[in-house]
Design a protein around this motif. Structure first.
Motif, short mmCIF file in Angstrom:
data_model
loop_
_atom_site.label_atom_id
_atom_site.label_comp_id
_atom_site.label_asym_id
_atom_site.label_seq_id
_atom_site.Cartn_x
_atom_site.Cartn_y
_atom_site.Cartn_z
N ARG A 6 0.91 -1.16 0.07
CA ARG A 6 0.05 0.02 -0.12
C ARG A 6 0.95 1.23 0.07
N ALA A 7 0.80 1.97 -0.78
CA ALA A 7 1.38 3.44 -0.94
C ALA A 7 0.90 4.42 -0.11
N THR A 8 1.56 4.61 0.94
CA THR A 8 0.96 5.49 1.97
C THR A 8 2.08 6.56 2.21
N PHE A 9 1.52 8.05 2.15
CA PHE A 9 2.19 9.05 2.33
C PHE A 9 1.58 10.10 3.45
N SER A 10 2.56 10.96 3.73
CA SER A 10 1.89 12.00 4.78
C SER A 10 1.54 13.42 4.25
N ARG A 54 9.27 21.03 -0.83
CA ARG A 54 10.44 20.96 -0.28
C ARG A 54 11.16 19.77 -0.62
N PRO A 55 12.60 19.69 -0.48
CA PRO A 55 13.36 18.27 -0.83
C PRO A 55 12.65 17.13 0.15
N GLY A 56 12.44 16.15 -0.57
CA GLY A 56 11.70 14.90 0.10
C GLY A 56 10.16 14.96 0.16
N ASP A 57 9.67 16.14 -0.28
CA ASP A 57 8.23 15.99 -0.67
C ASP A 57 7.89 15.03 -1.86
N ASP A 58 6.83 14.55 -1.78
CA ASP A 58 6.29 13.68 -3.03
C ASP A 58 5.37 14.64 -3.76
N VAL A 59 5.73 14.94 -5.20
CA VAL A 59 4.59 15.50 -6.15
C VAL A 59 4.13 14.38 -6.99
N PHE A 60 2.90 14.45 -7.12
CA PHE A 60 2.13 13.45 -8.11
C PHE A 60 1.66 14.36 -9.11
N GLN A 75 14.58 17.27 -19.59
CA GLN A 75 15.59 16.94 -18.36
C GLN A 75 16.01 18.19 -17.47
N GLU A 76 16.37 19.20 -18.18
CA GLU A 76 16.86 20.52 -17.47
C GLU A 76 15.68 21.03 -16.64
N ILE A 77 14.40 21.23 -17.05
CA ILE A 77 13.47 21.50 -16.20
C ILE A 77 13.17 20.51 -15.14
N PHE A 78 12.91 19.37 -15.38
CA PHE A 78 12.95 18.24 -14.40
C PHE A 78 13.82 18.39 -13.35
N ALA A 79 15.11 18.62 -13.64
CA ALA A 79 16.20 18.58 -12.73
C ALA A 79 15.87 19.94 -11.74
N ARG A 80 15.34 20.74 -12.20
CA ARG A 80 15.34 22.22 -11.37
C ARG A 80 13.83 21.79 -10.32
N LEU A 81 13.01 21.01 -10.57
CA LEU A 81 11.90 20.81 -9.74
C LEU A 81 12.39 20.21 -8.49
N LYS A 82 11.96 20.84 -7.29
CA LYS A 82 12.19 19.97 -5.98
C LYS A 82 11.19 18.89 -5.85
N GLY A 83 11.65 17.79 -4.90
CA GLY A 83 10.78 16.75 -4.56
C GLY A 83 10.91 15.68 -5.39
N ASN A 84 10.16 14.51 -4.82
CA ASN A 84 10.26 12.99 -5.65
C ASN A 84 9.03 12.94 -6.27
N LYS A 85 9.36 13.15 -7.60
CA LYS A 85 8.28 13.35 -8.82
C LYS A 85 7.53 12.23 -9.05
N HIS A 86 6.30 11.87 -9.09
CA HIS A 86 5.75 10.70 -9.83
C HIS A 86 4.85 11.23 -10.81
N LEU A 87 4.59 10.44 -11.91
CA LEU A 87 3.85 10.94 -13.27
C LEU A 87 2.82 9.97 -13.09
N ILE A 88 1.43 10.44 -13.53
CA ILE A 88 0.44 9.80 -13.89
C ILE A 88 0.22 10.08 -15.17
N ILE A 89 0.27 9.43 -16.37
CA ILE A 89 0.61 9.74 -17.78
C ILE A 89 -0.72 10.34 -18.44
N GLY A 90 -0.28 11.47 -18.98
CA GLY A 90 -1.32 12.22 -19.86
C GLY A 90 -1.22 11.90 -21.28
N ASN A 91 -2.18 12.75 -21.95
CA ASN A 91 -2.00 12.52 -23.23
C ASN A 91 -1.07 12.89 -24.14
#
Length: 195
Positions: A6-10, A54-60, A75-91
Motif C-alpha cells: 500500500r502506497a502511503t504518504f503523509s 521542499r526536498p523529500g516531498d512527494d509530488v504527483f 530533463q533540464e526543467i525536471f532537474a530544477r523541480l524539487k521533490g520526489n516526482k511521480h507521473l500519472i501519464i497524460g495524453n
C-alpha cells in the motif's frame, strides 16, 4: 495477481499538480495563461513549484508535463523541480517524458493513501472510481479548470490552482465548498427519492 504494498504518504509532504505543459507556446494562448514568452512561463512555473515543495516531498504530476520540448529541455526543467516526482501519464506524455527519472514507474491510473485518505489519481476526470462509495477522492487534470469538480473529485491542474502544486488540505477545503455530489451518487439518491 501481484500483492502490492500500500502506497502511503503523509499529507504535509504530498502535492498534486497537472498540465504544466513546459515548453508549449500554444498553451499560453489556448488557455489564456498570462505570459507572452514560453521560457518565462516555464521559469515562473518552476519557481511556483519550488516555492511550495521542499526536498523529500512527494509530488504527483497528473499528466502533460511538457510539450514541444526537446528531451534535453525536459530533463533540464525536471532537474530544477524539487521533490520526489511521480507521473500519472497524460495524453501529451511521450517517451522523452516517461524517461525523466520519476520516483516511481509512470502509470495511467494510480491509487495512493495520504494519511487516512484514499486518492485515485488519473489524468482524466472520471465519472466514478474505485472506492468512491467508501470515501476515496479522485484527482485529475486534462481539463485546464473547465471540468467542474464535485464534493469528491477535483482538478489539480495548474490552470485551476494559480499555476502551482496543491496540497491535500487545500483540496479538501475546495471539496468541502463544492456541494455537487458525484454523478453516480446523485443518481442513486434520486432513484431512492423516487422509490
Amino acid at each position: 495477481m501481484k500483492n502490492k504494498t500500500r502506497a502511503t504518504f503523509s499529507s504535509h509532504r504530498v502535492w498534486a499538480t497537472a498540465d504544466t505543459h513546459f515548453g508549449h507556446r500554444g498553451i499560453l494562448k489556448m488557455e489564456g495563461r498570462p505570459w507572452d514568452d514560453v521560457a518565462r512561463h516555464d521559469d515562473d512555473l518552476v519557481y511556483a513549484w519550488n516555492s511550495m515543495v521542499r526536498p523529500g516531498d512527494d509530488v504527483f504530476h497528473l499528466g502533460d508535463f511538457a510539450m514541444n520540448s526537446s528531451a534535453e529541455r525536459c530533463q533540464e526543467i525536471f532537474a530544477r523541480l524539487k521533490g520526489n516526482k511521480h507521473l500519472i501519464i497524460g495524453n501529451h506524455d511521450g517517451p522523452r517524458h516517461l524517461a525523466l527519472g520519476w520516483a516511481s514507474a509512470p502509470e495511467m491510473l494510480r491509487t495512493i493513501h495520504v494519511d487516512n485518505t484514499r486518492l485515485v489519481l488519473c489524468h482524466y476526470g472520471l465519472r466514478t472510481w474505485n472506492g468512491a462509495w467508501r470515501g476515496a477522492l479522485h484527482l485529475y487534470g486534462h481539463s485546464h479548470g473547465r471540468l467542474p469538480g464535485t464534493s469528491r473529485s477535483c482538478d489539480v491542474g495548474v490552470d485551476a490552482w494559480g499555476y502551482r502544486p496543491v496540497s491535500l488540505p487545500e483540496i479538501k477545503e475546495r471539496l468541502a465548498a463544492t456541494p455537487e455530489a458525484p454523478e453516480e451518487q446523485r443518481i442513486e439518491a434520486e432513484e431512492g427519492d423516487n422509490a
